[in-house]
Design a protein around this motif. Sequence first.
Motif, PDB file in Angstrom:
ATOM      1  N   GLU A 105      39.968  56.812  25.970  1.00 28.00           N
ATOM      2  CA  GLU A 105      38.818  56.337  26.479  1.00 28.00           C
ATOM      3  C   GLU A 105      39.099  54.847  26.765  1.00 28.00           C
ATOM      4  O   GLU A 105      38.491  54.355  27.795  1.00 28.00           O
ATOM      5  N   PRO A 106      39.629  54.056  25.859  1.00 25.34           N
ATOM      6  CA  PRO A 106      39.973  52.554  26.186  1.00 25.34           C
ATOM      7  C   PRO A 106      40.480  52.437  27.480  1.00 25.34           C
ATOM      8  O   PRO A 106      40.051  51.674  28.218  1.00 25.34           O
ATOM      9  N   ALA A 107      41.742  53.317  27.792  1.00 28.73           N
ATOM     10  CA  ALA A 107      42.200  53.313  29.094  1.00 28.73           C
ATOM     11  C   ALA A 107      41.305  53.445  30.234  1.00 28.73           C
ATOM     12  O   ALA A 107      41.549  52.829  31.321  1.00 28.73           O
ATOM     13  N   TYR A 108      40.581  54.523  29.890  1.00 28.73           N
ATOM     14  CA  TYR A 108      39.907  55.066  31.153  1.00 28.73           C
ATOM     15  C   TYR A 108      38.551  53.942  31.405  1.00 28.73           C
ATOM     16  O   TYR A 108      38.358  53.573  32.615  1.00 28.73           O
ATOM     17  N   ASP A 109      38.205  53.418  30.317  1.00 23.37           N
ATOM     18  CA  ASP A 109      37.052  52.453  30.380  1.00 23.37           C
ATOM     19  C   ASP A 109      37.448  51.220  31.225  1.00 23.37           C
ATOM     20  O   ASP A 109      36.815  50.759  31.994  1.00 23.37           O
ATOM     21  N   LEU A 110      38.700  50.849  30.989  1.00 29.18           N
ATOM     22  CA  LEU A 110      39.404  49.632  31.556  1.00 29.18           C
ATOM     23  C   LEU A 110      39.471  50.058  33.255  1.00 29.18           C
ATOM     24  O   LEU A 110      38.904  49.238  33.882  1.00 29.18           O
ATOM     25  N   TYR A 111      40.042  51.182  33.505  1.00 28.26           N
ATOM     26  CA  TYR A 111      40.042  51.620  34.857  1.00 28.26           C
ATOM     27  C   TYR A 111      38.648  51.632  35.421  1.00 28.26           C
ATOM     28  O   TYR A 111      38.359  51.178  36.750  1.00 28.26           O
ATOM     29  N   TYR A 112      37.890  52.213  34.811  1.00 23.19           N
ATOM     30  CA  TYR A 112      36.300  52.434  35.281  1.00 23.19           C
ATOM     31  C   TYR A 112      35.746  50.895  35.691  1.00 23.19           C
ATOM     32  O   TYR A 112      35.099  50.824  36.968  1.00 23.19           O
ATOM     33  N   ARG A 113      35.874  50.018  34.897  1.00 23.44           N
ATOM     34  CA  ARG A 113      35.388  48.670  35.210  1.00 23.44           C
ATOM     35  C   ARG A 113      36.170  47.924  36.263  1.00 23.44           C
ATOM     36  O   ARG A 113      35.645  47.302  37.174  1.00 23.44           O
ATOM     37  N   TYR A 114      37.581  48.193  36.358  1.00 29.07           N
ATOM     38  CA  TYR A 114      38.206  47.618  37.059  1.00 29.07           C
ATOM     39  C   TYR A 114      37.793  48.138  38.666  1.00 29.07           C
ATOM     40  O   TYR A 114      37.459  47.463  39.856  1.00 29.07           O
ATOM     41  N   ILE A 115      37.784  49.308  38.778  1.00 29.55           N
ATOM     42  CA  ILE A 115      37.316  49.870  39.990  1.00 29.55           C
ATOM     43  C   ILE A 115      35.768  49.489  40.632  1.00 29.55           C
ATOM     44  O   ILE A 115      35.540  49.082  41.626  1.00 29.55           O
ATOM     45  N   GLU A 116      34.760  49.542  39.639  1.00 26.27           N
ATOM     46  CA  GLU A 116      33.573  49.238  39.726  1.00 26.27           C
ATOM     47  C   GLU A 116      33.318  47.771  40.297  1.00 26.27           C
ATOM     48  O   GLU A 116      32.625  47.471  41.333  1.00 26.27           O
ATOM     49  N   GLN A 117      34.211  46.777  39.694  1.00 27.90           N
ATOM     50  CA  GLN A 117      34.263  45.449  40.054  1.00 27.90           C
ATOM     51  C   GLN A 117      34.926  44.892  40.962  1.00 27.90           C
ATOM     52  O   GLN A 117      34.734  43.925  41.724  1.00 27.90           O
ATOM     53  N   ARG A 118      36.135  45.653  41.131  1.00 31.83           N
ATOM     54  CA  ARG A 118      37.134  44.921  42.205  1.00 31.83           C
ATOM     55  C   ARG A 118      37.532  45.785  43.405  1.00 31.83           C
ATOM     56  O   ARG A 118      37.839  45.496  44.579  1.00 31.83           O
ATOM     57  N   HIS A 119      37.024  47.072  43.440  1.00 33.48           N
ATOM     58  CA  HIS A 119      37.373  48.212  44.391  1.00 33.48           C
ATOM     59  C   HIS A 119      36.104  48.996  44.884  1.00 33.48           C
ATOM     60  O   HIS A 119      36.346  50.110  45.228  1.00 33.48           O
ATOM     61  N   ALA A 120      35.043  48.482  44.639  1.00 35.26           N
ATOM     62  CA  ALA A 120      33.598  49.363  45.073  1.00 35.26           C
ATOM     63  C   ALA A 120      33.707  49.720  46.683  1.00 35.26           C
ATOM     64  O   ALA A 120      32.832  50.436  47.305  1.00 35.26           O
ATOM     65  N   ASP A 121      34.617  48.834  47.533  1.00 36.03           N
ATOM     66  CA  ASP A 121      34.703  49.240  48.924  1.00 36.03           C
ATOM     67  C   ASP A 121      35.789  50.349  49.067  1.00 36.03           C
ATOM     68  O   ASP A 121      36.134  50.557  50.511  1.00 36.03           O
ATOM     69  N   GLY A 122      36.455  50.915  48.233  1.00 36.54           N
ATOM     70  CA  GLY A 122      37.852  51.348  48.547  1.00 36.54           C
ATOM     71  C   GLY A 122      37.548  52.939  48.277  1.00 36.54           C
ATOM     72  O   GLY A 122      36.511  53.550  47.764  1.00 36.54           O
ATOM     73  N   ASP A 123      38.664  54.037  48.506  1.00 33.31           N
ATOM     74  CA  ASP A 123      38.703  55.226  48.301  1.00 33.31           C
ATOM     75  C   ASP A 123      38.415  55.875  46.978  1.00 33.31           C
ATOM     76  O   ASP A 123      37.745  56.944  46.973  1.00 33.31           O
ATOM     77  N   MET A 124      38.732  55.065  45.950  1.00 31.85           N
ATOM     78  CA  MET A 124      38.572  55.415  44.666  1.00 31.85           C
ATOM     79  C   MET A 124      37.037  55.310  44.015  1.00 31.85           C
ATOM     80  O   MET A 124      37.198  55.363  42.735  1.00 31.85           O
ATOM     81  N   TYR A 125      36.275  54.684  44.681  1.00 33.11           N
ATOM     82  CA  TYR A 125      34.963  54.180  44.371  1.00 33.11           C
ATOM     83  C   TYR A 125      34.044  55.672  44.896  1.00 33.11           C
ATOM     84  O   TYR A 125      34.065  56.023  45.783  1.00 33.11           O
ATOM     85  N   PRO A 126      33.337  55.992  43.847  1.00 33.87           N
ATOM     86  CA  PRO A 126      33.140  55.672  42.440  1.00 33.87           C
ATOM     87  C   PRO A 126      34.229  56.316  41.530  1.00 33.87           C
ATOM     88  O   PRO A 126      34.685  57.470  41.940  1.00 33.87           O
TER      89      PRO A 126
END
Length: 236
Positions: A105-126
């Motif tokens: 969970e800590p690893a995925y939570d970090l990934y989740y925040r990263y994508i949400e805040q840094r790459h909301a316009d990318g292919d991996m969002y959401p």
Amino acid sequence: MTSSLRDLKVYTTYPHTCSYLKDQEATTLFIDPRQEVDQLLYSRLSHMGFRRSGNHIYRPHCGRCNACIPARLPVSQFAPNRAQRRTWARNTDLRVVRCDDIYDEPAYDLYYRYIEQRHADGDMYPPDREQYHSFLNNAWDCTRYYRFFAGEQLLAIAVVDVLIDGLSAIYTFFEPAEERRSLGSYAILWQIERARELGLDYLYLGYWIRDCEKMAYKAAYRPLELYSDSQWQGVP
């Protein structure tokens, strides 16, 4: 195992919206997903400009555009510039730990925040857990996961493949709130040092795209080599 690269079957996708350049279409060439792959074959394909996403080995194959250029860094020749030296100094307190996987969970939570805040316009969002696992898996038992800690706080994870002649920087995600640390840049600098420690020649950085800010940063790491006309060439 296929003995010759000429025996490999390859396929192309239908044209689709480009992830990097506005108003452009992209086509992707990929190795037959049924092909048996090991570290040697994967390394040989990487030397020809291919990358991997999960179990898929691919390369851009666009008819009207050649903006995506494979890039690598000869680690023995790298000398950091002033900004990179400052980034290294700001992160000397970090502790790096290799781990077997990133399913917790800590690893995925970090990934989740990263994508949400840094790459909301990318292919991996959401962000999606299934995509996370398939994208960053240990495809052919040559993937290493490195966690960067400040004290007990997890700040970044670098996913790195070990090739015959170098390391391949697959993906790094980090704590979005820690902008001052420049964790993305630090992860690259750390991988350069790790490749040196392992006696490897290169750090493969993926595709350099001059007109895409998210990919153009790679030119700051010198001496950069680009794969063009079927050979690696140094950037003047």
